[in-house]
Design an enzyme around this catalytic site. Structure first.
Site, PDB file in Angstrom:
ATOM      1  N   GLY A  39       0.787  -1.244   0.000  1.00 20.91           N
ATOM      2  CA  GLY A  39       0.000   0.000   0.000  1.00 20.91           C
ATOM      3  C   GLY A  39       0.809   1.278   0.000  1.00 20.91           C
ATOM      4  O   GLY A  39       0.268   2.357  -0.224  1.00 20.91           O
ATOM      5  N   LYS A  51      -6.529  10.835   6.958  1.00 17.04           N
ATOM      6  CA  LYS A  51      -7.984  11.046   6.917  1.00 17.04           C
ATOM      7  C   LYS A  51      -8.662  10.402   8.128  1.00 17.04           C
ATOM      8  O   LYS A  51      -9.653  10.920   8.649  1.00 17.04           O
ATOM      9  CB  LYS A  51      -8.578  10.490   5.619  1.00 17.04           C
ATOM     10  CG  LYS A  51      -8.706  11.534   4.543  1.00 17.04           C
ATOM     11  CD  LYS A  51      -7.445  11.814   3.764  1.00 17.04           C
ATOM     12  CE  LYS A  51      -6.652  13.004   4.097  1.00 17.04           C
ATOM     13  NZ  LYS A  51      -5.431  13.175   3.323  1.00 17.04           N
ATOM     14  N   GLY A 185       0.918  19.743   5.936  1.00 19.65           N
ATOM     15  CA  GLY A 185       1.079  20.530   7.158  1.00 19.65           C
ATOM     16  C   GLY A 185      -0.252  21.031   7.691  1.00 19.65           C
ATOM     17  O   GLY A 185      -0.511  20.979   8.900  1.00 19.65           O
ATOM     18  N   HIS A 444     -31.833  18.756  -4.477  1.00 16.96           N
ATOM     19  CA  HIS A 444     -32.000  19.784  -3.438  1.00 16.96           C
ATOM     20  C   HIS A 444     -32.431  19.105  -2.141  1.00 16.96           C
ATOM     21  O   HIS A 444     -33.287  18.230  -2.166  1.00 16.96           O
ATOM     22  CB  HIS A 444     -33.073  20.778  -3.866  1.00 16.96           C
ATOM     23  CG  HIS A 444     -33.412  21.761  -2.781  1.00 16.96           C
ATOM     24  ND1 HIS A 444     -32.568  22.797  -2.439  1.00 16.96           N
ATOM     25  CD2 HIS A 444     -34.481  21.834  -1.945  1.00 16.96           C
ATOM     26  CE1 HIS A 444     -33.121  23.484  -1.446  1.00 16.96           C
ATOM     27  NE2 HIS A 444     -34.281  22.916  -1.123  1.00 16.96           N
TER      28      HIS A 444
HETATM   29  C1  LIG Z   1       0.575  12.554   5.335  1.00 20.08           C
HETATM   30  C2  LIG Z   1       0.270  12.383   3.875  1.00 20.08           C
HETATM   31  C3  LIG Z   1      -1.028  12.530   3.423  1.00 20.08           C
HETATM   32  C4  LIG Z   1      -1.327  12.359   2.083  1.00 20.08           C
HETATM   33  N1  LIG Z   1      -2.618  12.516   1.682  1.00 20.08           N
HETATM   34  C5  LIG Z   1      -2.928  12.354   0.376  1.00 20.08           C
HETATM   35  C6  LIG Z   1      -4.272  12.458  -0.062  1.00 20.08           C
HETATM   36  O1  LIG Z   1      -5.177  12.687   0.734  1.00 20.08           O
HETATM   37  N2  LIG Z   1      -4.532  12.276  -1.373  1.00 20.08           N
HETATM   38  C7  LIG Z   1      -3.546  12.027  -2.287  1.00 20.08           C
HETATM   39  O2  LIG Z   1      -3.829  11.886  -3.476  1.00 20.08           O
HETATM   40  N3  LIG Z   1      -2.255  11.904  -1.897  1.00 20.08           N
HETATM   41  C8  LIG Z   1      -1.933  12.059  -0.602  1.00 20.08           C
HETATM   42  N4  LIG Z   1      -0.633  11.906  -0.195  1.00 20.08           N
HETATM   43  C9  LIG Z   1       0.388  11.602  -1.227  1.00 20.08           C
HETATM   44  C10 LIG Z   1       0.350  10.123  -1.597  1.00 20.08           C
HETATM   45  O3  LIG Z   1       0.548   9.346  -0.444  1.00 20.08           O
HETATM   46  C11 LIG Z   1       1.399   9.814  -2.638  1.00 20.08           C
HETATM   47  O4  LIG Z   1       1.238  10.685  -3.743  1.00 20.08           O
HETATM   48  C12 LIG Z   1       1.289   8.381  -3.123  1.00 20.08           C
HETATM   49  O5  LIG Z   1       1.435   7.473  -2.068  1.00 20.08           O
HETATM   50  C13 LIG Z   1       2.325   8.077  -4.209  1.00 20.08           C
HETATM   51  O6  LIG Z   1       2.172   6.770  -4.618  1.00 20.08           O
HETATM   52  P1  LIG Z   1       3.375   5.938  -5.244  1.00 20.08           P
HETATM   53  O7  LIG Z   1       2.788   4.628  -5.636  1.00 20.08           O
HETATM   54  O8  LIG Z   1       4.059   6.727  -6.276  1.00 20.08           O
HETATM   55  O9  LIG Z   1       4.448   5.750  -4.076  1.00 20.08           O
HETATM   56  P2  LIG Z   1       4.368   5.352  -2.546  1.00 20.08           P
HETATM   57  O10 LIG Z   1       2.989   5.345  -2.042  1.00 20.08           O
HETATM   58  O11 LIG Z   1       5.352   6.204  -1.857  1.00 20.08           O
HETATM   59  O12 LIG Z   1       4.847   3.839  -2.536  1.00 20.08           O
HETATM   60  C14 LIG Z   1       6.133   3.467  -2.883  1.00 20.08           C
HETATM   61  C15 LIG Z   1       6.420   2.112  -2.278  1.00 20.08           C
HETATM   62  O13 LIG Z   1       7.605   1.609  -2.857  1.00 20.08           O
HETATM   63  C16 LIG Z   1       8.350   0.931  -1.855  1.00 20.08           C
HETATM   64  N5  LIG Z   1       9.739   0.879  -2.299  1.00 20.08           N
HETATM   65  C17 LIG Z   1      10.574   1.913  -2.523  1.00 20.08           C
HETATM   66  N6  LIG Z   1      11.749   1.481  -3.002  1.00 20.08           N
HETATM   67  C18 LIG Z   1      11.663   0.132  -3.069  1.00 20.08           C
HETATM   68  C19 LIG Z   1      12.541  -0.876  -3.511  1.00 20.08           C
HETATM   69  N7  LIG Z   1      13.750  -0.585  -4.026  1.00 20.08           N
HETATM   70  N8  LIG Z   1      12.127  -2.154  -3.428  1.00 20.08           N
HETATM   71  C20 LIG Z   1      10.902  -2.466  -2.946  1.00 20.08           C
HETATM   72  N9  LIG Z   1      10.016  -1.538  -2.537  1.00 20.08           N
HETATM   73  C21 LIG Z   1      10.396  -0.257  -2.618  1.00 20.08           C
HETATM   74  C22 LIG Z   1       8.127   1.786  -0.631  1.00 20.08           C
HETATM   75  O14 LIG Z   1       8.407   1.040   0.548  1.00 20.08           O
HETATM   76  C23 LIG Z   1       6.655   2.143  -0.777  1.00 20.08           C
HETATM   77  O15 LIG Z   1       5.838   1.190  -0.135  1.00 20.08           O
HETATM   78  C24 LIG Z   1      -0.307  12.039   1.152  1.00 20.08           C
HETATM   79  C25 LIG Z   1       1.004  11.864   1.601  1.00 20.08           C
HETATM   80  C26 LIG Z   1       1.293  12.022   2.945  1.00 20.08           C
HETATM   81  C27 LIG Z   1       2.700  11.822   3.411  1.00 20.08           C
END
Ligand SMILES: Cc1cc2nc3c(=O)[nH]c(=O)nc-3n(C[C@H](O)[C@H](O)[C@H](O)COP(=O)(O)OP(=O)(O)OC[C@H]3O[C@@H](n4cnc5c(N)ncnc54)[C@H](O)[C@@H]3O)c2cc1C
Length: 466
Positions: A39, A51, A185, A444
């Protein structure tokens, strides 16, 4: 050695969605995740837990501040049990990440737990409990991002913290200093504000949520000030120091004078950096940009033709739904289809209360591009639905082309606008005019009526209820 049509590195919303779509399209798929739960940031330490805490703290604030007006009397004092609140958040996270395990099994995707590192462009070594190697015809890098900081700040994870620690504090801060007035933030600041902390936001730019339409920033600023947030825009932080249990933040204000903030916690939310540590991208010959992102073309393909990259690790908005769309796009490209993402139609949302949501162009962007546009705006307070719930702050603003009436941007502040923005996305996807929206029946009483009224205002300045 197992061989796959596609290996996905990273199981965030980009990676796991890409894996599901690849499997749906008949490709033999593996997903590699270094953490024990699937995830990624979003499900474990991002969208979902934030959330969950926003919802819990909202209930508390309602009980303390708003129940009385509704004629609800609570005998005795309403108290927060932070440990229980954080535990509930964790159970929401656990259920959600468990759901991804189920989806991987359902789609017959092989899950490897461990750090994925390229050996070369078609081989990946997985360093988990044991070391495994797999072969992949194609690889999708979805390794996401990590919180970034400023060069002079040491994150001690106790008092000087990032969003990850802010999601599991053991006590309610007395005074939380938030560096950075962006989405993360403000959302986490609002959680602790509602629970009783004093919250000071220190922002470098001249306004909070600086990338959004200036009118949204102004309205949110006004509402947060009513909620007794202390917002310090145009402040350049120059040092963050921990002394015992106190954190001292020094910044220069607009006039260049030094200002000091003293609190018991400091949340550093100045953005996120692309994450490629341990990936060994160079072994596959994959190029990175100067900013550490994986460099991709319009098809999300890296300079190595069988390797793609999506989500936070590539250019563009760091949003879960943007990562998901990119995951689907790459899977469909690999299957020989011709998918397309309109990045202009990726909505942005801030889950404070009131919520903030937007899609398309801001007024500032239209002005800069020299586009002639009309504005239709409708205040939430004029809606019966808003008065019924006492959520009267905010507005819906529609920007439409001055000649063709096509909707170019929609910007909202108010209750449930995170959900309302979908109507605007649908309308813009089908290139609706403001009048098209204005002529649709809106139930409405709903908050959605503000969208219809703003569209009427944009069409010919003929809103019905103001
Ligand atoms: C506090 C917070 C609140 C947020 N709220 C929202 C929101 O409400 N709505 C929204 O759209 N976005 C939100 N975001 C942003 C959102 O979480 C990210 O944009 C999103 O998770 C990006 O998805 P991704 O699949 O690119 O990467 P990520 O979700 O960062 O997942 C990457 C995964 O890759 C794994 N990984 C990395 N390198 C390796 C490797 N070499 N080998 C194996 N595994 C690896 C990591 O462990 C991680 O599990 C929020 C972020 C934060 C921090």
């Amino acid at each position: 050695m197992s061989t796959y049509d596609v290996a996905v590195i990273g199981s965030g919303p980009g990676g796991y969605v890409a894996a599901i779509r690849c499997a749906q399209l008949g490709m033999k798929t593996a997903i590699i995740e270094k953490y024990s739960t699937l995830g990624g940031t979003c499900l474990n330490v991002g969208c979902i837990p934030s959330k969950a805490l926003l919802d819990s703290s909202h209930h508390y604030e309602d009980a303390v501040k708003h129940f009385e007006a509704h004629g609800i009397e609570v005998p005795g004092e309403v108290k927060v049990n932070l440990e229980k609140m954080i535990a509930r958040k964790q159970s929401v996270v656990d259920q959600t990440t468990g759901g991804i395990d189920f989806l991987m099994k359902k789609n017959k995707i092989d899950v490897y737990q461990g750090l994925g590192s390229f050996k070369d462009a078609t081989h990946i070594t997985i360093n988990g409990e044991e070391t495994t190697e797999i072969e992949a015809k194609n690889t999708i890098i979805a390794t996401g991002s990590k919180p970034s900081t400023l060069p002079f700040i040491t994150i001690d994870k106790e008092r000087i913290i990032t969003s990850t620690e802010a999601l599991k504090l053991k006590e309610i801060p007395k005074h939380l200093i938030v560096i950075g007035g962006g989405v993360i933030g403000l959302e986490l600041g609002q959680v602790y504000k509602r629970l009783g902390a004093e919250v000071s936001v220190v922002e470098f730019m001249d306004r909070i949520i600086p990338t959004m339409d200036a009118s949204l920033s102004k309205e949110l600023n006004k509402v947060l000030k009513k909620q007794k947030f202390k917002i310090n825009a145009s402040h350049k932080v120059k040092s963050v120091e921990r002394v015992g249990d106190e954190v001292i933040v020094k910044a220069d204000n607009k006039k260049g004078e030094e200002v000091e903030f003293r609190g018991d916690y400091c949340l550093v939310s100045v953005g996120r950096r692309p994450y490629t540590d341990g990936l060994n991208a160079e072994a596959a010959g994959v190029k990175l940009t100067d900013r550490g992102q994986i460099e991709v073309n319009d098809h999300l393909q890296t300079n190595v033709p069988n390797i793609y990259a999506i989500g936070d690790v590539v250019r563009g908005a760091m949003l879960a739904h943007k990562a998901e769309e990119e995951g689907v796009m790459v899977a469909e490209l690999l299957a020989g289809q011709k998918p397309h993402i309109d990045y202009n139609l990726i909505p942005g949302v801030v889950y404070t209360w009131p919520e903030v949501a937007a899609v398309g162009k801001t007024e500032e962007e239209l002005k800069e591009a020299g586009t002639k546009y009309k504005v239709g705006q409708f205040p939430m307070r004029a809606l019966g639905r808003a008065r019924a719930s006492t959520d009267i702050d905010g507005f819906v603003k529609i920007l439409a082309d001055a000649d063709t009436d096509e909707v170019l941007g929609v910007h909202m502040v108010g209750a449930r606008v995170a959900d309302l923005i979908s109507e605007a996305v649908t309308a813009m996807e089908f290139r609706a005019s403001a009048e098209d929206i204005a002529r649709m029946s809106h139930a409405h009483p709903t908050y959605a009526e503000a969208v219809k009224e703003a569209a009427l205002a944009a069409t010919e300045d003929r809103p019905l209820h103001i």
